[in-house]
Design an enzyme around this catalytic site. Structure first.
Site, PDB file in Angstrom:
ATOM      1  N   ASP A   1     -35.213 -65.525 -59.817  1.00 45.20           N
ATOM      2  CA  ASP A   1     -35.763 -64.954 -61.048  1.00 45.20           C
ATOM      3  C   ASP A   1     -35.979 -63.447 -60.940  1.00 45.20           C
ATOM      4  OD1 ASP A   1     -35.666 -67.386 -62.235  1.00 45.20           O
ATOM      5  OD2 ASP A   1     -37.799 -67.498 -62.770  1.00 45.20           O
TER       6      ASP A   1
ATOM      7  N   ASN B   1     -31.827 -68.430 -65.659  1.00 45.95           N
ATOM      8  CA  ASN B   1     -32.822 -69.285 -66.310  1.00 45.95           C
ATOM      9  C   ASN B   1     -34.209 -68.670 -66.135  1.00 45.95           C
ATOM     10  OD1 ASN B   1     -33.722 -71.416 -67.792  1.00 45.95           O
ATOM     11  ND2 ASN B   1     -33.528 -72.954 -66.168  1.00 45.95           N
TER      12      ASN B   1
ATOM     13  N   ASP C   1     -48.167 -74.675 -64.682  1.00 44.22           N
ATOM     14  CA  ASP C   1     -47.188 -74.833 -63.597  1.00 44.22           C
ATOM     15  C   ASP C   1     -47.779 -75.608 -62.425  1.00 44.22           C
ATOM     16  OD1 ASP C   1     -45.281 -73.609 -65.028  1.00 44.22           O
ATOM     17  OD2 ASP C   1     -45.305 -71.706 -63.934  1.00 44.22           O
TER      18      ASP C   1
ATOM     19  N   GLU D   1     -37.951 -75.173 -67.388  1.00 43.19           N
ATOM     20  CA  GLU D   1     -36.628 -75.272 -66.762  1.00 43.19           C
ATOM     21  C   GLU D   1     -35.928 -76.580 -67.139  1.00 43.19           C
ATOM     22  OE1 GLU D   1     -39.142 -73.730 -65.662  1.00 43.19           O
ATOM     23  OE2 GLU D   1     -38.588 -72.103 -64.281  1.00 43.19           O
TER      24      GLU D   1
ATOM     25  N   HIS E   1     -36.942 -75.818 -59.867  1.00 38.06           N
ATOM     26  CA  HIS E   1     -37.589 -75.545 -58.581  1.00 38.06           C
ATOM     27  C   HIS E   1     -38.895 -76.304 -58.395  1.00 38.06           C
ATOM     28  CE1 HIS E   1     -40.123 -72.203 -60.583  1.00 38.06           C
ATOM     29  NE2 HIS E   1     -39.457 -72.812 -61.527  1.00 38.06           N
ATOM     30  N   ARG E   2     -39.671 -76.421 -59.460  1.00 39.94           N
ATOM     31  CA  ARG E   2     -40.981 -77.076 -59.291  1.00 39.94           C
ATOM     32  C   ARG E   2     -40.848 -78.590 -59.099  1.00 39.94           C
ATOM     33  NH1 ARG E   2     -43.982 -73.019 -59.098  1.00 39.94           N
ATOM     34  NH2 ARG E   2     -43.746 -71.300 -60.554  1.00 39.94           N
TER      35      ARG E   2
ATOM     36  N   LYS F   1     -35.223 -70.372 -57.026  1.00 41.03           N
ATOM     37  CA  LYS F   1     -35.620 -69.700 -58.270  1.00 41.03           C
ATOM     38  C   LYS F   1     -36.893 -68.896 -58.048  1.00 41.03           C
ATOM     39  CE  LYS F   1     -35.834 -70.509 -63.205  1.00 41.03           C
ATOM     40  NZ  LYS F   1     -37.020 -69.833 -63.692  1.00 41.03           N
TER      41      LYS F   1
END
Ligand code: DC
Length: 659
Positions: free
Chosen positions: A49, A92, A325, A353, A400-401, A425
């Site tokens: 990112d 993204n 998040d 995402e 990613h999360r 990311k």
């Protein structure tokens, strides 16, 4: 890497210095680029990112150079990007896309902003509408309300001065993504005049707006905020603060704090460095959520420590608006808690995402967890005991999360996580840290040729230690058996691999069942042993059985026997043993076994057969039978089963003793 296999973890401790905050990094870069003067940004996050933002700024003609690891010098352009025409690809990266859209829409050039397919599904209409009321000329290149966008020069700079804006207040919706408000706030000082922004609807993820205001102030622009509904932006320009330190990422901290809350003890807590009480990031609030669940939390100005409670963690009901998040991490911590957990006010998950509510529900379902979802909530009903979770292959949806959260589920069950590289990311190297800090259940890998006695020894070692036992040869035998029953040729690699992948096996003390039926002695037939050796030489078959074997790697520990336990399946094994005997001794043992079972036997035939199978197992290209460099040799020519078992147990004891 296509996937990463995680064994069941049993403990965690240690410390980690967090990578820089993504939210602060991308805001700092843009503000430094827009300001007058040069800024030294220190501790910038190195990730996909931030790479997208850096690339975009370079394409816009901004002079950005890395002067040391994580240290970047940005020569600000005083609000006017040198390049007036450019096409930007922003992957993204939502933070980069939304904030650059706003800044470039109020600039004097013609720009095209694009991203990956998922970025083109993430809404941006509310921001575009607000920018249009400021006089911006924005065109949707594909779908109305979504990227990609073409931004044209604002026709007359005076049109965007507040006196000419009709209405003279800019309105923006606050309930889809706070990044719209952030983008607008950061761009408005470019108009050079005082402006008022009013938020319509509830402002979600407020702490992210607080980060924006904090950073704008460091660059000399003050925003007066009334009740988080109305913002008055001073008509001043950005001025570089000189040096700016990026604090550690609080969302990234959530995975390690959760690791501590699940797996660390009070005397050896898990420590994260780089965020703490003085942080400007809302996600440090995650530590409070963990504390509510019963975790032990300690906090200093720039560090936090977490460890498990003396009893069990407790499920909670939480409004997650302020920590959208980090709240994903709570969904996994919930698996280790007593009672259900309900996460409310998480509508924004649907436009991240991936649709994170749907993705989380689907993947938790694979572990056998009961999950209910609503438009903006998720309810997780954990199984009574974490060890009743099912081993599963987890998809990560280029999110990613998802990958980072699910790594924590390894405390309940072995997992395969697909596409672990998507963590780049925001956190390249995440899994290296995870593996460094989490301790897997122990494994004893016992390899050796057929009829060496390794099966009996392994089963006895497992019983003595209370460990699980994996007879990996049985999986190859069952594959050969199932293939024969289905009329499939043992040489037909693709078809046999299909069978291996879908093999329905249940192992229990009493019997082995294949497709629901007891296998009985069929598995031990010489013909099936020969078939097993054939199918075991096929790479696709070995691959199809790999995760199935690793799924046995559970607490409190495992003894696995086979040919490649120490080399391929459990290369990190606590102890590796190569258990063998001469071909003559092994043939003799098999001969006596057959006679004892009342079967006819011919020693010469058995010896020849055994040597053929040995040769095939040793010569195959993939996972050949051999003693690994770090495996201890146990020659059983002159040792009986009891003595061999004792030797393995002694070696294991020695491994456990501190060096
Ligand atoms: O250990 P066993 O005799 O039950 O094994 C049957 C066959 O399966 C043997 O010929 C080799 C193969 N095998 C293998 O290739 N890798 C393993 N880990 C276990 C067995």
């Amino acid at each position: 890497m296509e996937f990463i296999d995680l064994p069941q973890m049993i403990a965690a401790d240690g410390s980690i210095r967090l990578p820089g905050s993504k939210s602060i990094s991308n805001r700092a870069l843009l503000l430094a680029a827009l300001s007058a003067g040069t800024t030294e940004v220190r501790g910038l996050l190195a990730s996909d990112d931030t790479a997208r933002m850096l690339e975009a700024l370079k394409v816009l003609g901004v002079d950005v150079v890395e002067t040391g690891t994580g240290h970047w010098r940005v020569h600000g352009c005083g609000g006017r990007f040198p390049n007036r025409r450019a096409e930007l690809f922003l992957g993204n990266a939502g933070t980069a896309f939304r904030s650059l859209t706003a800044a470039l829409a109020l600039a004097e050039g013609e720009y095209v902003l694009k991203g990956v397919a998922r970025m083109h599904e993430r809404p941006i209409g509310d921001l575009v509408d607000a920018l249009r009321t400021c006089g911006a000329d924005i065109e949707y290149l594909e779908k109305e309300g979504y990227p990609p966008l073409r931004l044209k020069p604002v026709r007359s700079r005076s049109r965007i001065r507040p006196a000419r804006i009709r209405p003279d207040v800019v309105r923006i919706r606050g309930d889809v993504s706070s990044q719209f408000l952030t983008g607008l706030l950061m761009a408005l000082p470019l108009t050079g005049a005082e402006t008022v922004v009013e938020v319509e609807g509830e402002l979600i993820s407020r702490p992210y707006v607080e980060i924006t205001l904090d950073l704008m102030a460091r660059f000399g622009v003050h925003v007066a905020c009334r009740g988080w509904q109305s913002f008055t932006i001073a008509g001043t320009s950005y001025v570089s603060p000189g040096i700016l330190h990026v604090e550690g990422d609080a969302s990234s901290a959530s995975y390690f704090l959760a690791l501590g809350a699940i797996g660390a003890t009070a005397d050896k807590p898990l420590r994260v460095e780089g965020v703490g009480r003085d942080s400007i990031q809302g996600d440090v609030g995650f530590a409070d959520a963990l504390a509510q669940m019963g975790a032990r939390i300690e906090m200093g100005p720039d560090w936090i420590q977490a460890s498990a409670p003396s009893g069990k963690l407790r499920g909670i009901t939480l409004d997650c608006n302020a920590i959208p998040d980090a709240a994903m991490t709570l969904a996994i911590v919930a698996l280790f808690a007593q009672g259900e957990t309900r996460l409310d006010n998480i509508a924004s998950w649907r436009v991240k995402e991936t649709d994170r509510i749907a993705a989380m529900a689907r993947e938790l379902g694979k572990l056998g967890v009961r999950v209910e979802e609503g438009a903006d909530w998720l309810r997780i009903i954990p199984p009574g005991a974490a060890h009743s979770l099912h081993a599963a292959i987890i998809d990560t949806y280029d999110d990613h999360r998802m990958a980072m959260c699910f790594s924590l589920a390894a405390f309940g069950v072995p997992l395969r996580i697909n596409d672990p590289g998507c963590t780049a990311k925001t956190f390249p190297g995440y899994f290296e840290h995870f593996i460094r800090l989490a301790r897997p259940a122990p494994v004893i890998a016992i390899d050796g040729p057929t009829a060496s006695g390794k099966g009996t020894v392994s089963a006895r070692v497992a019983r003595a230690l209370g460990f699980h036992y994996l007879d990996s040869g049985a999986l190859y035998r069952l594959t050969a058996l199932a293939a024969r029953d289905a009329g499939i040729d043992w040489e037909d690699e693709a078809a046999v691999a299909e069978i291996a992948a879908r093999l329905e096996v249940e192992f229990s003390e009493a019997e082995t069942r294949l497709g629901g039926k007891a296998v009985g002695a069929a598995m031990r037939e010489e013909a099936i042993a020969a078939g097993a050796s054939k199918v075991a030489a096929l790479p696709a078959v070995r691959n199809a059985l790999l995760f199935r074997q690793r799924a046995f790697h559970r607490a409190p520990g495992l003894v696995g026997d086979g040919r490649d336990m120490g080399s391929v399946v459990f290369p990190q094994a606590t102890l590796k043993v190569f258990l063998t005997a001469s071909a003559e001794v092994r043939a003799e043992r098999r001969y006596r076994q057959l006679l004892a079972a009342g079967r006819e036997a011919d020693l010469a035939v058995i010896l020849a057969d055994l040597e053929t199978r040995d040769a095939r197992d040793r010569q195959r290209a993939l996972a050949p039978l051999r003693q690994e460099k770090d495996a201890l040799l146990l020659d059983t020519d002159t040792l009986d089963i009891e003595a061999a078992t004792r030797r393995v147990l002694e070696w294991y004891e020695q491994r456990l003793r501190p060096q």
